[in-house]
Scaffold this motif. Structure first.
Motif, mmCIF file in Angstrom:
data_model
loop_
_atom_site.group_PDB
_atom_site.id
_atom_site.type_symbol
_atom_site.label_atom_id
_atom_site.label_comp_id
_atom_site.label_asym_id
_atom_site.label_seq_id
_atom_site.Cartn_x
_atom_site.Cartn_y
_atom_site.Cartn_z
ATOM 1 N N ILE A 62 37.543 37.828 47.544
ATOM 2 C CA ILE A 62 36.885 38.956 48.219
ATOM 3 C C ILE A 62 36.353 39.943 47.187
ATOM 4 O O ILE A 62 35.205 40.404 47.271
ATOM 5 N N ALA A 63 37.190 40.277 46.190
ATOM 6 C CA ALA A 63 36.755 41.228 45.155
ATOM 7 C C ALA A 63 35.531 40.710 44.422
ATOM 8 O O ALA A 63 34.573 41.461 44.182
ATOM 9 N N ALA A 64 35.536 39.433 44.052
ATOM 10 C CA ALA A 64 34.392 38.861 43.333
ATOM 11 C C ALA A 64 33.122 38.938 44.168
ATOM 12 O O ALA A 64 32.040 39.272 43.664
ATOM 13 N N TRP A 77 32.752 45.357 35.813
ATOM 14 C CA TRP A 77 33.393 44.659 34.702
ATOM 15 C C TRP A 77 33.307 43.141 34.806
ATOM 16 O O TRP A 77 33.479 42.453 33.819
ATOM 17 N N LYS A 78 33.006 42.577 35.975
ATOM 18 C CA LYS A 78 33.113 41.134 36.210
ATOM 19 C C LYS A 78 32.105 40.320 35.417
ATOM 20 O O LYS A 78 30.916 40.628 35.389
ATOM 21 N N THR A 87 39.713 36.450 37.643
ATOM 22 C CA THR A 87 38.420 37.016 37.241
ATOM 23 C C THR A 87 38.513 37.383 35.771
ATOM 24 O O THR A 87 39.516 37.953 35.321
ATOM 25 N N VAL A 88 37.463 37.038 35.012
ATOM 26 C CA VAL A 88 37.349 37.434 33.612
ATOM 27 C C VAL A 88 36.241 38.471 33.521
ATOM 28 O O VAL A 88 35.170 38.305 34.126
ATOM 29 N N GLY A 89 36.498 39.542 32.791
ATOM 30 C CA GLY A 89 35.486 40.590 32.688
ATOM 31 C C GLY A 89 35.621 41.405 31.428
ATOM 32 O O GLY A 89 36.470 41.151 30.566
ATOM 33 N N LEU A 90 34.769 42.411 31.337
ATOM 34 C CA LEU A 90 34.723 43.291 30.171
ATOM 35 C C LEU A 90 35.900 44.257 30.183
ATOM 36 O O LEU A 90 36.254 44.813 31.231
ATOM 37 N N ILE A 212 35.776 48.974 37.887
ATOM 38 C CA ILE A 212 36.715 47.957 37.392
ATOM 39 C C ILE A 212 37.659 47.542 38.526
ATOM 40 O O ILE A 212 37.609 48.077 39.627
ATOM 41 N N ASP A 213 38.492 46.558 38.245
ATOM 42 C CA ASP A 213 39.532 46.105 39.158
ATOM 43 C C ASP A 213 38.935 45.493 40.427
ATOM 44 O O ASP A 213 37.889 44.872 40.393
#
Length: 315
Positions: A62-64, A77-78, A87-90, A212-213
């Motif tokens: 859902i977040a993605a 950040w994603k 999820t990988v992000g900055l 973020i998050d």
């Protein structure tokens, strides 16, 4: 049913790991974050003793989806989702406040209002409001971000005076919060839902404010079904809702609000499975898509480790 409640990975370039209430965050070379959404569940600032199968996948996906759907409003950040639970992000320097925005008087705000409190985070609330009634316009009620224990309500003025966020950055965060919430409400309305309230977290990287998050998940947000909202409000009946509130209600019904002397009720396998089903229902109602359970013949952690390592090797 299998659930992932703990991770202890060692990735190439890993500098540290932070184990939050729900997510485990791995710092890679001080530049990237690998965020694993576990199946842990928390309520009243305590982690429940049993994991909820597929909860991490629900939250992560859902977040993605909503990070992608709002990237025109503000940078986030994603970078990628190499696994259904990751999820990988900055890496950004997170602000020590959470931006909570509310469109309806409910939950903790209603519990305070019912006690007679008419001010929240420096905002004066109208007299004579009913539970689940809309505010004239959405209000932003920030909290401090605590590593342990309770987050505390705080006003915009206190945030700036204490140097938690500069006046300029707070103005940007406030603008992003209102625009993200408006977008979330638009998307929810198409699914027959009302986005009641939510929280956003922001950080800074290279002088720029990033979202973020997570965003618009049932752990960070509350949704009502639009159908029947007005009728239930008029009759003073509880709203049909999609959020983690049903877990809080279950705990309260069993005499637990994480107050001194209270004992956590037993979380049976049957109850954990029922919560899992509710989270899958949340996913399908919020996104309008069928939830595909991630296939995992073996260990969930082993699958995640393999998928993340492949992703990092490609970078």
């Amino acid at each position: 049913m299998k659930a992932l409640t703990k991770t202890e990975f060692r990735f190439d370039g890993q500098q540290s790991v932070y184990h939050g209430k729900v997510r485990d965050v791995y710092d890679i070379n001080g530049d990237l974050l690998v965020m694993v959404a576990t199946d842990r569940i928390s309520a009243f600032d305590v982690i429940l003793p049993k994991g909820i199968p597929y909860k991490g996948q629900v939250l992560n996906q859902i977040a993605a989806k909503f990070l992608d759907a709002t990237k025109d409003i503000c940078p986030n950040w994603k970078l990628d989702t190499p696994d259904p639970m990751v999820t990988v992000g900055l890496k950004c320097e997170g602000f020590r406040v959470e931006m909570i925005i509310r469109s309806i008087l409910t939950g903790s705000a209603w519990r305070e209002y019912e006690k007679g409190n008419r001010e929240i985070c420096g905002i004066t609330l109208p007299e004579g409001m009913k539970e689940n009634e809309r505010f004239p316009e959405p209000i932003i009620t920030p909290t401090t971000k605590a590593d342990e224990g309770h987050d505390m309500n705080i006003s915009k003025e206190e945030i700036i005076a204490q140097g938690l966020v500069s006046a300029d950055d707070y103005e940007i965060m406030e603008d992003y919060t209102r625009r993200l919430f408006a977008r979330g409400q638009e998307i929810a309305a198409k699914q027959g839902l009302i986005l009641v309230d939510t929280k956003y977290e922001f950080g800074k990287r290279d002088g720029k404010v990033y979202l973020i998050d997570e965003i618009h998940t049932p752990d960070s947000s509350r949704y009502f079904y639009a159908e029947g909202y007005e009728e239930k409000l008029a009759k003073g009946e509880p709203q049909r809702q999609l959020s983690k509130e049903f877990v809080r209600r279950w705990l309260m019904d069993h005499g637990f609000m994480n107050e001194p002397g209270q004992i956590m009720p037993e979380i049976t396998d049957e109850y954990a499975e029922s919560v899992s089903e509710r989270y899958i229902e949340l996913y399908e109602n919020i996104t309008g898509e069928k939830f595909d359970k991630a296939v995992c013949e073996g260990d969930i952690a082993a699958r995640i480790e393999e998928n993340v390592k492949k992703y990092l090797d490609r970078r």
